[in-house]
Design a protein around this motif. Structure first.
Motif, PDB file in Angstrom:
ATOM      1  N   GLU A 254       0.818  -1.213   0.000  1.00 50.71           N
ATOM      2  CA  GLU A 254       0.000   0.000   0.000  1.00 50.71           C
ATOM      3  C   GLU A 254       0.854   1.266   0.000  1.00 50.71           C
ATOM      4  N   ARG A 255       2.164   1.107   0.128  1.00 55.16           N
ATOM      5  CA  ARG A 255       3.065   2.266   0.189  1.00 55.16           C
ATOM      6  C   ARG A 255       3.899   2.376  -1.086  1.00 55.16           C
ATOM      7  N   ARG A 256       3.280   2.084  -2.211  1.00 55.05           N
ATOM      8  CA  ARG A 256       4.024   2.021  -3.466  1.00 55.05           C
ATOM      9  C   ARG A 256       4.585   3.366  -3.899  1.00 55.05           C
ATOM     10  N   GLY A 257       3.774   4.434  -3.814  1.00 57.85           N
ATOM     11  CA  GLY A 257       4.248   5.717  -4.319  1.00 57.85           C
ATOM     12  C   GLY A 257       4.015   6.855  -3.357  1.00 57.85           C
ATOM     13  N   THR A 258       4.201   6.618  -2.064  1.00 58.00           N
ATOM     14  CA  THR A 258       3.980   7.658  -1.070  1.00 58.00           C
ATOM     15  C   THR A 258       5.020   8.767  -1.213  1.00 58.00           C
ATOM     16  N   PRO A 259       4.644  10.022  -0.910  1.00 65.37           N
ATOM     17  CA  PRO A 259       5.611  11.137  -1.038  1.00 65.37           C
ATOM     18  C   PRO A 259       6.825  10.975  -0.129  1.00 65.37           C
ATOM     19  N   GLU A 260       6.597  10.422   1.053  1.00 63.79           N
ATOM     20  CA  GLU A 260       7.695  10.283   2.013  1.00 63.79           C
ATOM     21  C   GLU A 260       8.382   8.936   1.840  1.00 63.79           C
ATOM     22  N   LEU A 261       9.691   8.967   1.813  1.00 67.64           N
ATOM     23  CA  LEU A 261      10.478   7.741   1.715  1.00 67.64           C
ATOM     24  C   LEU A 261      10.785   7.203   3.112  1.00 67.64           C
ATOM     25  N   PRO A 262      11.022   5.864   3.192  1.00 59.97           N
ATOM     26  CA  PRO A 262      11.019   4.900   2.096  1.00 59.97           C
ATOM     27  C   PRO A 262       9.617   4.401   1.776  1.00 59.97           C
ATOM     28  N   VAL A 267      12.349   0.860  -1.797  1.00 62.92           N
ATOM     29  CA  VAL A 267      12.941  -0.376  -1.281  1.00 62.92           C
ATOM     30  C   VAL A 267      13.308  -1.305  -2.427  1.00 62.92           C
ATOM     31  N   GLU A 268      12.388  -1.492  -3.369  1.00 63.63           N
ATOM     32  CA  GLU A 268      12.668  -2.377  -4.494  1.00 63.63           C
ATOM     33  C   GLU A 268      13.833  -1.856  -5.329  1.00 63.63           C
ATOM     34  N   ALA A 269      13.894  -0.538  -5.497  1.00 64.18           N
ATOM     35  CA  ALA A 269      14.994   0.048  -6.272  1.00 64.18           C
ATOM     36  C   ALA A 269      16.333  -0.159  -5.581  1.00 64.18           C
ATOM     37  N   GLN A 270      16.366   0.024  -4.257  1.00 65.80           N
ATOM     38  CA  GLN A 270      17.616  -0.155  -3.512  1.00 65.80           C
ATOM     39  C   GLN A 270      18.089  -1.599  -3.559  1.00 65.80           C
ATOM     40  N   LEU A 271      17.174  -2.529  -3.426  1.00 63.49           N
ATOM     41  CA  LEU A 271      17.540  -3.940  -3.472  1.00 63.49           C
ATOM     42  C   LEU A 271      18.011  -4.335  -4.863  1.00 63.49           C
ATOM     43  N   ASP A 272      17.423  -3.734  -5.887  1.00 64.28           N
ATOM     44  CA  ASP A 272      17.854  -4.009  -7.250  1.00 64.28           C
ATOM     45  C   ASP A 272      19.251  -3.440  -7.505  1.00 64.28           C
ATOM     46  N   LYS A 273      19.520  -2.242  -6.994  1.00 65.62           N
ATOM     47  CA  LYS A 273      20.852  -1.652  -7.120  1.00 65.62           C
ATOM     48  C   LYS A 273      21.899  -2.513  -6.418  1.00 65.62           C
ATOM     49  N   LEU A 274      21.535  -3.050  -5.250  1.00 69.78           N
ATOM     50  CA  LEU A 274      22.453  -3.923  -4.518  1.00 69.78           C
ATOM     51  C   LEU A 274      22.771  -5.168  -5.339  1.00 69.78           C
ATOM     52  N   SER A 275      21.740  -5.775  -5.922  1.00 68.13           N
ATOM     53  CA  SER A 275      21.950  -6.970  -6.741  1.00 68.13           C
ATOM     54  C   SER A 275      22.858  -6.669  -7.919  1.00 68.13           C
ATOM     55  N   THR A 276      22.638  -5.545  -8.565  1.00 68.06           N
ATOM     56  CA  THR A 276      23.453  -5.161  -9.717  1.00 68.06           C
ATOM     57  C   THR A 276      24.904  -4.940  -9.318  1.00 68.06           C
ATOM     58  N   ALA A 277      25.123  -4.313  -8.161  1.00 66.35           N
ATOM     59  CA  ALA A 277      26.484  -4.018  -7.699  1.00 66.35           C
ATOM     60  C   ALA A 277      27.293  -5.282  -7.448  1.00 66.35           C
ATOM     61  N   LEU A 278      26.630  -6.356  -7.061  1.00 62.05           N
ATOM     62  CA  LEU A 278      27.329  -7.609  -6.772  1.00 62.05           C
ATOM     63  C   LEU A 278      27.932  -8.225  -8.033  1.00 62.05           C
ATOM     64  N   PHE A 279      27.418  -7.827  -9.213  1.00 58.34           N
ATOM     65  CA  PHE A 279      27.931  -8.360 -10.474  1.00 58.34           C
ATOM     66  C   PHE A 279      29.121  -7.569 -11.002  1.00 58.34           C
ATOM     67  N   VAL A 280      29.349  -6.384 -10.481  1.00 59.54           N
ATOM     68  CA  VAL A 280      30.396  -5.514 -11.027  1.00 59.54           C
ATOM     69  C   VAL A 280      31.762  -5.989 -10.541  1.00 59.54           C
ATOM     70  N   GLN A 281      32.595  -6.410 -11.474  1.00 64.97           N
ATOM     71  CA  GLN A 281      33.926  -6.875 -11.115  1.00 64.97           C
ATOM     72  C   GLN A 281      34.877  -5.690 -11.050  1.00 64.97           C
ATOM     73  N   PRO A 282      35.592  -5.532  -9.932  1.00 62.47           N
ATOM     74  CA  PRO A 282      36.506  -4.388  -9.808  1.00 62.47           C
ATOM     75  C   PRO A 282      37.686  -4.513 -10.757  1.00 62.47           C
ATOM     76  N   PRO A 283      38.354  -3.400 -11.074  1.00 59.91           N
ATOM     77  CA  PRO A 283      39.527  -3.449 -11.953  1.00 59.91           C
ATOM     78  C   PRO A 283      40.675  -4.202 -11.294  1.00 59.91           C
ATOM     79  N   MET A 284      41.597  -4.647 -12.119  1.00 59.52           N
ATOM     80  CA  MET A 284      42.771  -5.353 -11.591  1.00 59.52           C
ATOM     81  C   MET A 284      43.527  -4.438 -10.642  1.00 59.52           C
ATOM     82  N   PRO A 285      43.725  -4.849  -9.382  1.00 57.94           N
ATOM     83  CA  PRO A 285      44.404  -3.969  -8.425  1.00 57.94           C
ATOM     84  C   PRO A 285      45.882  -3.830  -8.741  1.00 57.94           C
ATOM     85  N   ALA A 286      46.425  -2.668  -8.427  1.00 59.51           N
ATOM     86  CA  ALA A 286      47.853  -2.427  -8.607  1.00 59.51           C
ATOM     87  C   ALA A 286      48.582  -2.743  -7.310  1.00 59.51           C
TER      88      ALA A 286
END
Length: 308
Positions: A254-262, A267-286
């Protein structure tokens, strides 16, 4: 012993393997279940035996290999066809014996022993209802040392901050009872004018505390110019609101588009960003690692486990 993480983009891989580390009560299970609910639209039924924990039904259906007793694995299905599922290994935090030791006698969690280092990413879950890192220099340095070690070995490392919504709600209640100036403007105790402002300030202070630790400062100094800072807001550290049960998840519909966050979309956007970040492989360290992870089976000296 140098760690060689399996690359997520390897065509032979059938999953992205993520090790989730966080102490008991930090919200690891709620985070895993919330990630699953956000992806599938259904919050799973919670089940846990008092003596030992059973593997997730979704995980066993994949027919993968057995894992360490006490651990639980959660499968987050892919968002789109052709993508890899995320397999979160939630570690039983009760074990302290036979750990990996770092310089100074500090020990990594038992999940990071050499025979377990077959993951692509490490997800560190921080409970924000506890003492913040900028007030706990020892804990911040331990986490900095862990992160520097893993990043130097080219592991993807991501922070998930749990319970920020509850923390702010408790602060607002306290402010209504004791007066608007009871917090004294202290970071982490001042609920600020909005949830977004409170979260932004908390994450910023956490980043500064971690980046100021000697291990991460040394690691950063060895990297090539232009290497992204670590941790970085919106890239390797996230506010991750979670639902603790099926009923709570259903109430939030029922809180899909309320003016006040979260709200639900946030919540769904943050969890999706977290999932995406787990796939990002960091550059070769120096640079050459200034220390390596070693098994701790024969170590008899002092030390204590790194906590989260």
């Amino acid at each position: 012993m140098e760690i060689s993480p399996v690359k997520a983009q390897d065509p032979k891989n059938e999953e992205l393997s993520v090790l989730m580390l966080g102490h008991k009560g930090s919200g690891c299970t709620s985070l895993a279940y919330s990630m699953l609910a956000a992806r599938t639209g259904s919050y799973p039924k919670r089940f846990e035996k008092k003596a030992g924990r059973e593997p997730d039904v979704l995980f066993t259906s994949l027919g993968t290999n057995p894992f360490m007793a006490g651990d639980v694995r959660h499968v987050i299905p892919p968002r789109n066809s052709g993508e890899l599922p995320i397999v979160l290994t939630e570690v039983d935090s009760s074990g302290t014996a036979s750990q990996v030791r770092l310089p100074g006698g500090r020990r990594l969690p038992v999940a990071l022993r050499s025979h377990s280092l077959t993951h692509d990413s490490v997800l560190l879950v921080l409970d924000t209802s506890e003492r913040p890192l900028w007030e706990d220099v020892t804990r911040a340095e331990e986490l900095g040392q862990l992160c520097a070690t893993l990043r130097q070995q080219r592991y993807t490392v991501v922070f998930a901050l749990t319970k920020l919504y509850k923390v702010r709600e408790d602060l607002l209640k306290d402010m209504r009872m004791r007066g608007v100036d009871c917090h004294g403007g202290v970071p982490g105790r001042d609920p600020r004018r909005s949830y977004e402002e409170f979260v932004s300030r908390y994450i910023e202070k956490t980043i500064v505390a971690l980046q100021a630790t000697p291990p991460l400062k040394k690691w950063h100094s060895m990297q090539e110019p232009g290497t992204p800072s670590f941790p970085k807001a919106g890239s390797t550290i996230f506010d991750t609101p979670t639902w603790t049960c099926r009923r709570e998840y259903e109430d939030w519909q029922e809180r899909r588009g309320t003016p006040e966050l979260p709200n639900l979309r946030y919540v769904e956007a943050q969890l999706d960003k977290l999932s995406t970040a787990l796939f990002v492989q960091p550059p070769m360290p120096a640079g050459i690692p200034w220390y390596q992870l070693t098994d701790d089976d024969n170590y008899q000296g002092p030390g204590r486990e790194i906590t989260f």
